[in-house]
Scaffold this motif. Sequence first.
Motif, mmCIF file in Angstrom:
data_model
loop_
_atom_site.group_PDB
_atom_site.id
_atom_site.type_symbol
_atom_site.label_atom_id
_atom_site.label_comp_id
_atom_site.label_asym_id
_atom_site.label_seq_id
_atom_site.Cartn_x
_atom_site.Cartn_y
_atom_site.Cartn_z
ATOM 1 N N GLU A 140 4.027 4.964 12.078
ATOM 2 C CA GLU A 140 4.078 6.323 12.621
ATOM 3 C C GLU A 140 4.986 6.281 13.855
ATOM 4 O OE1 GLU A 140 0.182 8.033 13.130
ATOM 5 O OE2 GLU A 140 -0.568 7.069 11.301
ATOM 6 N N TYR A 141 6.267 6.224 13.590
ATOM 7 C CA TYR A 141 7.235 5.886 14.628
ATOM 8 C C TYR A 141 7.400 6.973 15.680
ATOM 9 C CZ TYR A 141 8.295 2.422 11.051
ATOM 10 O OH TYR A 141 8.195 1.422 10.119
ATOM 11 N N GLU A 142 7.336 8.230 15.278
ATOM 12 C CA GLU A 142 7.486 9.305 16.254
ATOM 13 C C GLU A 142 6.319 9.317 17.242
ATOM 14 O OE1 GLU A 142 8.276 13.084 14.570
ATOM 15 O OE2 GLU A 142 10.041 12.424 13.452
ATOM 16 N N GLY A 143 5.115 9.078 16.715
ATOM 17 C CA GLY A 143 3.946 8.990 17.595
ATOM 18 C C GLY A 143 4.064 7.824 18.560
ATOM 19 N N ALA A 144 4.542 6.678 18.041
ATOM 20 C CA ALA A 144 4.738 5.509 18.896
ATOM 21 C C ALA A 144 5.757 5.812 19.981
ATOM 22 C CB ALA A 144 5.196 4.319 18.054
ATOM 23 N N PHE A 145 6.835 6.488 19.606
ATOM 24 C CA PHE A 145 7.880 6.858 20.560
ATOM 25 C C PHE A 145 7.301 7.713 21.691
ATOM 26 C CE2 PHE A 145 10.939 10.190 21.821
ATOM 27 C CZ PHE A 145 11.913 9.417 22.415
ATOM 28 N N GLU A 146 6.477 8.700 21.351
ATOM 29 C CA GLU A 146 5.881 9.576 22.356
ATOM 30 C C GLU A 146 4.963 8.792 23.295
ATOM 31 O OE1 GLU A 146 6.648 12.638 23.047
ATOM 32 O OE2 GLU A 146 8.100 12.716 21.387
ATOM 33 N N CYS A 147 4.207 7.846 22.724
ATOM 34 C CA CYS A 147 3.321 7.022 23.556
ATOM 35 C C CYS A 147 4.110 6.162 24.536
ATOM 36 C CB CYS A 147 2.439 6.138 22.674
ATOM 37 S SG CYS A 147 1.121 7.020 21.821
ATOM 38 N N TYR A 148 5.159 5.524 24.030
ATOM 39 C CA TYR A 148 5.973 4.674 24.896
ATOM 40 C C TYR A 148 6.675 5.487 25.978
ATOM 41 C CZ TYR A 148 5.313 0.969 21.406
ATOM 42 O OH TYR A 148 4.781 0.032 20.567
ATOM 43 N N LYS A 149 7.087 6.709 25.619
ATOM 44 C CA LYS A 149 7.715 7.584 26.618
ATOM 45 C C LYS A 149 6.705 7.924 27.719
ATOM 46 C CE LYS A 149 11.074 10.106 26.424
ATOM 47 N NZ LYS A 149 12.384 10.137 27.143
ATOM 48 N N VAL A 166 12.849 0.185 20.259
ATOM 49 C CA VAL A 166 12.348 -0.308 18.970
ATOM 50 C C VAL A 166 11.873 0.853 18.099
ATOM 51 C CG1 VAL A 166 10.517 -1.647 17.863
ATOM 52 C CG2 VAL A 166 11.750 -2.613 19.811
ATOM 53 N N SER A 167 11.109 1.772 18.699
ATOM 54 C CA SER A 167 10.610 2.911 17.917
ATOM 55 C C SER A 167 11.766 3.791 17.432
ATOM 56 C CB SER A 167 9.625 3.732 18.741
ATOM 57 O OG SER A 167 10.226 4.253 19.906
ATOM 58 N N LEU A 168 12.790 3.960 18.260
ATOM 59 C CA LEU A 168 13.970 4.741 17.844
ATOM 60 C C LEU A 168 14.718 4.044 16.714
ATOM 61 C CD1 LEU A 168 15.269 5.896 21.345
ATOM 62 C CD2 LEU A 168 14.524 7.406 19.489
ATOM 63 N N GLU A 169 14.783 2.734 16.802
ATOM 64 C CA GLU A 169 15.462 1.969 15.746
ATOM 65 C C GLU A 169 14.746 2.148 14.408
ATOM 66 O OE1 GLU A 169 16.529 -2.673 14.584
ATOM 67 O OE2 GLU A 169 16.135 -2.146 16.692
ATOM 68 N N TYR A 170 13.419 2.067 14.426
ATOM 69 C CA TYR A 170 12.656 2.274 13.183
ATOM 70 C C TYR A 170 12.805 3.696 12.653
ATOM 71 C CZ TYR A 170 10.234 -2.227 13.317
ATOM 72 O OH TYR A 170 9.939 -3.563 13.289
ATOM 73 N N MET A 171 13.088 4.641 13.546
ATOM 74 C CA MET A 171 13.303 6.026 13.131
ATOM 75 C C MET A 171 14.718 6.251 12.596
ATOM 76 S SD MET A 171 11.293 7.708 16.400
ATOM 77 C CE MET A 171 11.864 9.394 16.180
ATOM 78 N N ASN A 197 16.288 -8.166 20.261
ATOM 79 C CA ASN A 197 16.139 -6.920 19.503
ATOM 80 C C ASN A 197 17.481 -6.198 19.346
ATOM 81 O OD1 ASN A 197 13.411 -7.229 19.083
ATOM 82 N ND2 ASN A 197 12.809 -6.001 20.843
ATOM 83 N N LYS A 198 18.245 -6.173 20.425
ATOM 84 C CA LYS A 198 19.553 -5.519 20.337
ATOM 85 C C LYS A 198 20.467 -6.277 19.373
ATOM 86 C CE LYS A 198 23.521 -3.831 22.935
ATOM 87 N NZ LYS A 198 24.240 -3.786 24.236
#
Length: 240
Positions: A140-149, A166-171, A197-198
Amino acid sequence: MDFNKLYIIPIIFLVFFYCSKGLSFEYIIILLIITLVFVYIIIQYFFDNNLATYITFLALLLNCFFSFYNKDWLIFIIMIILLVYLSFFKIEDMLYNLANLFYNRANNFSLMFCNWAIKFDVNQADIFKLKGDILLEKEEYEGAFECYKHVLYFENDSNTINDIAVSLEYMGKYDEALNYYDNSLNINPNNVLTLNNKAILLIKLKRYNEALSLLDEVLDIDENNKTAMENKEKIINKKN
């Protein structure tokens, strides 16, 4: 709340418990000192503070049931008051620790405790970081992105920005992910996790020379870094 202040809970309980048994004041003092010294030694040498808190909570709960069963109403009321007191001051830590306990064992339970903690306004970076990690594993990458933000409100550090990348990459948002990886490295140029990672993303984009440069940086920092060595070998094999 300082954990040492929680010692007042077993002290109060023990005083009332010993008094209910009709013991003399001097005997109560001796028993109290011996018991507290023993408890202190056990906690300091065998347990961490969180576990000690749970043990205290469980002991109060058990004594609550026993006092109710034996119709010791004074002790029962005191136990209820102390349970409420302990819960009020430690509910945030309890929810986070339960979420962390189930992480990688039962992530649905872990996520449930994360959500409860957030409802109780546990605005700690750790709880949002943990929830982001769980959502990332659940894809659930968008949710993960929001949490990390959200973590950035508390910790604007290199690792947090790496998590966002990382979450953006998976998206599939590779350009944005690269920008965040760069931001992470601007804060900490020697962040091995971000460098790796990069480099992995650059390999995915077939930008092998740039990836090799980053992997060499990793190996300059940590010559035995397994991730860097494996990815460097992959690039060499692809070029050949």
